[in-house]
Design an enzyme around this catalytic site. Structure first.
Site, PDB file in Angstrom:
ATOM      1  N   HIS A  63       0.821  -1.219   0.000  1.00 52.68           N
ATOM      2  CA  HIS A  63       0.000   0.000   0.000  1.00 52.68           C
ATOM      3  C   HIS A  63       0.854   1.268   0.000  1.00 52.68           C
ATOM      4  CE1 HIS A  63       0.209  -0.139   4.573  1.00 52.68           C
ATOM      5  NE2 HIS A  63       0.351   1.149   4.359  1.00 52.68           N
ATOM      6  N   ASP A 107      -0.165  -7.686   1.534  1.00 51.94           N
ATOM      7  CA  ASP A 107       0.360  -6.313   1.587  1.00 51.94           C
ATOM      8  C   ASP A 107       1.885  -6.337   1.683  1.00 51.94           C
ATOM      9  OD1 ASP A 107       0.487  -3.583   1.737  1.00 51.94           O
ATOM     10  OD2 ASP A 107      -0.252  -3.440   3.803  1.00 51.94           O
ATOM     11  N   SER A 201       4.334   2.202   8.167  1.00 53.62           N
ATOM     12  CA  SER A 201       3.973   1.138   7.223  1.00 53.62           C
ATOM     13  C   SER A 201       5.183   0.696   6.424  1.00 53.62           C
ATOM     14  CB  SER A 201       2.902   1.633   6.252  1.00 53.62           C
ATOM     15  OG  SER A 201       1.661   1.724   6.870  1.00 53.62           O
TER      16      SER A 201
END
Length: 251
Positions: A63, A107, A201
């Site tokens: 992402h 992811d 992230s």
């Protein structure tokens, strides 16, 4: 709210307000030489964490995909030009072909660098899990990043770190509809408000000397637990993909 979930530890004292972070700490400079600062462009300039897994590949979250991606290795303070830093453009971003941004399934993304990193004391590769490696609830591992220190607190210039406990899968299946224990890890004690957060992230969840997970997603409140991508499940794809793209690189 943006879906990115990055790192920060926050423990609230009895008199602390909700946004006050007092639990995380600055990492010892260059003690995590595998760390990568990933800057990219989408609707606006954004950043993620990442980590070096080969001289010319960084692993991060899918992402974090955008255009004009640049990786900085060997950094502690990302707001100054340190002599240890290597800033390398990304040649090819390679998100997992089955990545789905609604449940954040698969992811994970490889970033093929334009040039090979120069390995030294400040820039090193971190190992990936082996087939026999096991992690289980109760184990305490660590996360580091330049992510926000709170819901309304911007990220620090210097790398911060926190230790987090792996939770039983039930802690995440009860909170996240799409949680899948086969390729995800439930991380962060829900009784401690200590967690990764926005900007972290793509950073590694490190157990011992190996990266076992990738910071993926969680609640926008910043409260744990959060969901991390389980790297072990993806090691065959990682190795196969790096080999394929390196064969395509001109020699």
């Amino acid at each position: 709210m943006q879906p990115l979930l990055l790192l920060m530890a926050f423990l609230l004292s009895p008199k602390a307000e909700a946004g006050e972070i007092i639990g995380c700490h600055e990492a010892e400079p260059y003690s995590r030489p595998y760390m990568a600062y990933v800057r990219y462009t989408s609707s606006k300039n954004k950043y993620c964490g990442g980590f070096l897994v080969h001289e010319d590949f960084v692993l991060t979250a899918a992402h974090c995909l955008g255009s004009s991606i640049t990786v900085t290795l060997g950094a502690h303070n990302i707001r100054v030009k340190e002599s240890t830093q290597q800033v390398i453009p990304v040649k090819t971003p390679i998100p997992h072909p089955q990545y789905n941004n609604t449940p954040y399934a698969n992811d994970i993304m490889l970033l093929q660098l334009e040039d090979k990193a120069t390995l030294n004391d400040a820039v090193r590769i971190i190992g990936l899990p082996g087939r026999r490696d096991k992690i289980k609830p109760g184990m305490v591992c660590s996360v580091a990043g330049w992510g926000r220190l709170g819901v309304n607190t911007p990220g620090p210039a210097k790398l911060h770190e926190v230790e987090l406990e792996i939770q039983r899968d039930e802690e995440c299946t009860s909170r996240f509809i799409y949680y899948n224990k086969e390729f995800q890890i439930c991380v962060g004690d829900p009784t401690k408000i200590q967690s990764s957060f926005k900007g972290d992230s793509g950073g590694p969840f490190v157990c011992g000397q190996k990266a076992q997970g990738i910071v993926s997603f969680g609640k926008n409140t910043g409260k744990p637990p959060r969901v991390y991508t389980r790297i072990k499940y993806f090691v065959p794809w990682i190795k196969r993909t790096m080999k394929r793209f390196n064969l395509q690189r001109p020699h």
